[in-house]
Design a protein around this motif. Structure first.
Motif, PDB file in Angstrom:
ATOM      1  N   GLN A  82       0.828  -1.201   0.000  1.00 14.98           N
ATOM      2  CA  GLN A  82       0.000   0.000   0.000  1.00 14.98           C
ATOM      3  C   GLN A  82       0.869   1.261   0.000  1.00 14.98           C
ATOM      4  O   GLN A  82       0.593   2.223  -0.737  1.00 14.98           O
ATOM      5  N   LEU A  83       1.934   1.244   0.785  1.00 16.63           N
ATOM      6  CA  LEU A  83       2.833   2.399   0.856  1.00 16.63           C
ATOM      7  C   LEU A  83       3.511   2.644  -0.488  1.00 16.63           C
ATOM      8  O   LEU A  83       3.625   3.786  -0.943  1.00 16.63           O
ATOM      9  N   VAL A  84       3.970   1.567  -1.123  1.00 16.29           N
ATOM     10  CA  VAL A  84       4.635   1.692  -2.423  1.00 16.29           C
ATOM     11  C   VAL A  84       3.685   2.263  -3.464  1.00 16.29           C
ATOM     12  O   VAL A  84       4.050   3.152  -4.246  1.00 16.29           O
ATOM     13  N   TYR A  85       2.456   1.768  -3.486  1.00 12.50           N
ATOM     14  CA  TYR A  85       1.482   2.248  -4.476  1.00 12.50           C
ATOM     15  C   TYR A  85       1.188   3.733  -4.283  1.00 12.50           C
ATOM     16  O   TYR A  85       1.212   4.520  -5.241  1.00 12.50           O
ATOM     17  N   LEU A  86       0.908   4.122  -3.027  1.00 14.84           N
ATOM     18  CA  LEU A  86       0.555   5.511  -2.763  1.00 14.84           C
ATOM     19  C   LEU A  86       1.720   6.452  -3.037  1.00 14.84           C
ATOM     20  O   LEU A  86       1.535   7.572  -3.535  1.00 14.84           O
ATOM     21  N   ASN A  87       2.938   5.986  -2.739  1.00 19.36           N
ATOM     22  CA  ASN A  87       4.121   6.833  -2.909  1.00 19.36           C
ATOM     23  C   ASN A  87       4.593   6.878  -4.361  1.00 19.36           C
ATOM     24  O   ASN A  87       4.860   7.945  -4.913  1.00 19.36           O
ATOM     25  N   SER A  88       4.672   5.711  -5.005  1.00 25.07           N
ATOM     26  CA  SER A  88       5.253   5.625  -6.349  1.00 25.07           C
ATOM     27  C   SER A  88       4.251   5.963  -7.455  1.00 25.07           C
ATOM     28  O   SER A  88       4.617   6.578  -8.458  1.00 25.07           O
ATOM     29  N   TYR A  89       3.005   5.545  -7.288  1.00 22.49           N
ATOM     30  CA  TYR A  89       2.016   5.730  -8.351  1.00 22.49           C
ATOM     31  C   TYR A  89       1.093   6.918  -8.109  1.00 22.49           C
ATOM     32  O   TYR A  89       0.648   7.564  -9.057  1.00 22.49           O
ATOM     33  N   ARG A  90       0.797   7.194  -6.841  1.00 21.76           N
ATOM     34  CA  ARG A  90      -0.058   8.344  -6.535  1.00 21.76           C
ATOM     35  C   ARG A  90       0.757   9.572  -6.147  1.00 21.76           C
ATOM     36  O   ARG A  90       0.219  10.655  -5.973  1.00 21.76           O
ATOM     37  N   HIS A  91       2.074   9.396  -5.971  1.00 19.36           N
ATOM     38  CA  HIS A  91       3.019  10.480  -5.680  1.00 19.36           C
ATOM     39  C   HIS A  91       2.649  11.239  -4.404  1.00 19.36           C
ATOM     40  O   HIS A  91       2.734  12.473  -4.346  1.00 19.36           O
ATOM     41  N   ILE A  92       2.224  10.488  -3.400  1.00 15.23           N
ATOM     42  CA  ILE A  92       1.936  11.068  -2.084  1.00 15.23           C
ATOM     43  C   ILE A  92       3.196  10.940  -1.235  1.00 15.23           C
ATOM     44  O   ILE A  92       3.807   9.867  -1.180  1.00 15.23           O
ATOM     45  N   SER A  94       5.980  10.290   1.618  1.00 15.20           N
ATOM     46  CA  SER A  94       6.058   9.113   2.501  1.00 15.20           C
ATOM     47  C   SER A  94       5.369   9.327   3.838  1.00 15.20           C
ATOM     48  O   SER A  94       4.631   8.466   4.313  1.00 15.20           O
ATOM     49  N   GLY A  95       5.597  10.449   4.485  1.00 17.61           N
ATOM     50  CA  GLY A  95       4.983  10.689   5.784  1.00 17.61           C
ATOM     51  C   GLY A  95       3.464  10.697   5.710  1.00 17.61           C
ATOM     52  O   GLY A  95       2.774  10.139   6.573  1.00 17.61           O
ATOM     53  N   LEU A  96       2.941  11.291   4.650  1.00 16.14           N
ATOM     54  CA  LEU A  96       1.484  11.365   4.494  1.00 16.14           C
ATOM     55  C   LEU A  96       0.871   9.996   4.172  1.00 16.14           C
ATOM     56  O   LEU A  96      -0.272   9.719   4.556  1.00 16.14           O
ATOM     57  N   THR A  97       1.630   9.139   3.468  1.00 25.47           N
ATOM     58  CA  THR A  97       1.097   7.807   3.157  1.00 25.47           C
ATOM     59  C   THR A  97       0.867   7.008   4.437  1.00 25.47           C
ATOM     60  O   THR A  97      -0.161   6.336   4.576  1.00 25.47           O
ATOM     61  N   LEU A  99       0.350   8.266   7.452  1.00 26.30           N
ATOM     62  CA  LEU A  99      -0.759   8.891   8.164  1.00 26.30           C
ATOM     63  C   LEU A  99      -2.096   8.532   7.519  1.00 26.30           C
ATOM     64  O   LEU A  99      -3.079   8.232   8.213  1.00 26.30           O
ATOM     65  N   PHE A 100      -2.132   8.536   6.185  1.00 27.16           N
ATOM     66  CA  PHE A 100      -3.346   8.202   5.445  1.00 27.16           C
ATOM     67  C   PHE A 100      -3.830   6.795   5.782  1.00 27.16           C
ATOM     68  O   PHE A 100      -5.009   6.577   6.066  1.00 27.16           O
ATOM     69  N   LEU A 101      -2.922   5.829   5.769  1.00 28.90           N
ATOM     70  CA  LEU A 101      -3.299   4.447   6.038  1.00 28.90           C
ATOM     71  C   LEU A 101      -3.699   4.237   7.493  1.00 28.90           C
ATOM     72  O   LEU A 101      -4.678   3.533   7.785  1.00 28.90           O
ATOM     73  N   ILE A 102      -2.961   4.836   8.414  1.00 31.85           N
ATOM     74  CA  ILE A 102      -3.261   4.668   9.842  1.00 31.85           C
ATOM     75  C   ILE A 102      -4.648   5.222  10.162  1.00 31.85           C
ATOM     76  O   ILE A 102      -5.463   4.570  10.838  1.00 31.85           O
ATOM     77  N   ILE A 103      -4.949   6.427   9.677  1.00 31.70           N
ATOM     78  CA  ILE A 103      -6.259   7.042   9.944  1.00 31.70           C
ATOM     79  C   ILE A 103      -7.370   6.196   9.340  1.00 31.70           C
ATOM     80  O   ILE A 103      -8.418   5.970   9.964  1.00 31.70           O
ATOM     81  N   ASN A 104      -7.170   5.707   8.110  1.00 32.00           N
ATOM     82  CA  ASN A 104      -8.189   4.879   7.461  1.00 32.00           C
ATOM     83  C   ASN A 104      -8.447   3.594   8.236  1.00 32.00           C
ATOM     84  O   ASN A 104      -9.606   3.213   8.447  1.00 32.00           O
ATOM     85  N   VAL A 105      -7.389   2.919   8.659  1.00 31.10           N
ATOM     86  CA  VAL A 105      -7.545   1.649   9.376  1.00 31.10           C
ATOM     87  C   VAL A 105      -8.271   1.873  10.706  1.00 31.10           C
ATOM     88  O   VAL A 105      -9.231   1.155  11.038  1.00 31.10           O
ATOM     89  N   LEU A 106      -7.813   2.854  11.481  1.00 32.69           N
ATOM     90  CA  LEU A 106      -8.422   3.108  12.786  1.00 32.69           C
ATOM     91  C   LEU A 106      -9.889   3.530  12.643  1.00 32.69           C
ATOM     92  O   LEU A 106     -10.751   3.085  13.411  1.00 32.69           O
ATOM     93  N   THR A 107     -10.171   4.373  11.655  1.00 34.60           N
ATOM     94  CA  THR A 107     -11.551   4.834  11.446  1.00 34.60           C
ATOM     95  C   THR A 107     -12.457   3.675  11.050  1.00 34.60           C
ATOM     96  O   THR A 107     -13.576   3.541  11.572  1.00 34.60           O
ATOM     97  N   MET A 108     -11.987   2.836  10.124  1.00 36.28           N
ATOM     98  CA  MET A 108     -12.818   1.725   9.668  1.00 36.28           C
ATOM     99  C   MET A 108     -13.103   0.734  10.782  1.00 36.28           C
ATOM    100  O   MET A 108     -14.241   0.258  10.932  1.00 36.28           O
ATOM    101  N   ILE A 109     -12.102   0.408  11.580  1.00 34.35           N
ATOM    102  CA  ILE A 109     -12.302  -0.559  12.665  1.00 34.35           C
ATOM    103  C   ILE A 109     -13.221   0.020  13.750  1.00 34.35           C
ATOM    104  O   ILE A 109     -14.174  -0.631  14.198  1.00 34.35           O
ATOM    105  N   ALA A 110     -12.927   1.270  14.170  1.00 37.35           N
ATOM    106  CA  ALA A 110     -13.708   1.883  15.245  1.00 37.35           C
ATOM    107  C   ALA A 110     -15.162   2.112  14.816  1.00 37.35           C
ATOM    108  O   ALA A 110     -16.101   1.747  15.539  1.00 37.35           O
ATOM    109  N   CYS A 111     -15.360   2.698  13.646  1.00 35.08           N
ATOM    110  CA  CYS A 111     -16.721   3.020  13.200  1.00 35.08           C
ATOM    111  C   CYS A 111     -17.516   1.759  12.870  1.00 35.08           C
ATOM    112  O   CYS A 111     -18.723   1.700  13.133  1.00 35.08           O
TER     113      CYS A 111
END
Length: 301
Positions: A82-92, A94-97, A99-111
């Protein structure tokens, strides 16, 4: 009202001019004929499903969020990919990738957990809708028509969760007119029913055509129209549940694919998304279409 629908147009409501007995029977409209037949099928379905009826709302809520749970687990188990895709193909960056994944995982599990246990449903649904939007933007899928239609249906399922969680009470917001929660539920039930059918529209207009596909598409589209207008919505929603469930098992059978098969993740993603729409339809079967429907208008008149 019943007598003015008859074909004896020249002596409506009057005795038979030839001295025969007055006829009280009216010619049934096509909708009444369909309603009579589907009512018999609904009675059979009610009898068969009686043992699971008390658990239907819980099953529906779980199925709606199961795609988010699967997505969270997939991100965790494929973290580096997931990190490679977001960084290499979506050009996001590294630090934001991360953060993006952590927030998504925590939100999906909690909600998802909150939806299942039926706590703070407003916040849980808002969080999951936020995940749908941010993932569409983050993964660059917002202009993918199939993805867009599927996620409209997922949002429809989340709206059904929201309407299912509301009770009759009045909530006051500062500076805004009061809106009874029963009224809000009516509008959200209408929006949820409309959005739920977009998945099937995507199914109709994608893939190769065949005789069985045309037949299923025609039946499914008729059921979709019935769901949207709220005509025998419980019957039509049940029909869509059966069609989508059979389709899901036959087409998205990811468990039959090799671990490294290139389409395994796509099939798994599609499988759990369809389960979410099935969950929304089950909530519709349980709660009914709401007041903005032909079914409710029939009760009034």
């Amino acid at each position: 009202m019943a007598q003015i629908r008859g074909t004896a147009g020249y002596h409506l409501g009057n005795p038979n001019p030839f001295g025969g007995p007055k006829s009280d029977a009216a010619d049934p409209s096509p909708l009444d004929a369909i309603r009579e037949q589907t009512s018999k099928i609904e009675d059979v379905l009610d009898t068969v499903s009686e043992p699971i009826k008390p658990y239907l709302p819980a099953i529906g809520r779980f199925l709606i969020v199961v795609t988010f749970i699967e997505d969270a687990l997939r991100i965790i188990t494929q973290w580096n990919d997931q990190l490679v895709y977001l960084n290499s193909y979506r050009h996001i960056p590294s630090g934001l990738t991360h953060l993006f994944l952590i927030i998504n995982v925590l939100t999906m599990i909690a909600c998802s957990t909150l939806v299942i246990i039926r706590k703070h449903s407003d916040y849980a649904v808002a969080g999951l809708m936020g995940v749908v939007v941010t993932q569409a933007l983050g993964y660059g899928l917002i202009f993918d028509l199939n993805f867009f239609l599927r996620n409209l249906s997922v949002i429809g399922g989340l709206i059904m969760v929201l309407s299912d969680s509301w009770v009759r009470k009045t909530q006051v917001f500062a500076g805004l007119p009061q809106l009874d929660e029963k009224d809000r539920k009516m509008y959200f039930q209408l929006a949820g029913r409309i959005l739920l059918i977009f998945l099937f529209i995507g199914f109709v207009f994608s893939g190769e055509w065949s005789v069985w596909r045309i037949g299923v598409s025609v039946i499914g589209l008729v059921a979709c129209v019935m769901v949207v207008v709220g005509f025998k919505a419980k019957f039509s929603a049940t029909l869509l549940v059966l069609i989508l469930s059979v389709f899901n098992v036959l087409v998205n059978n990811f468990w039959t694919l090799h671990e490294h098969h290139p389409h395994k993740d796509f099939a798994k993603y599609d499988f759990f998304q369809i389960l979410s729409i099935v969950g929304g339809l089950l909530l519709l079967v349980n709660s009914g279409p709401g007041q903005f429907s032909l079914d409710e208008k029939k009760k009034v008149y």
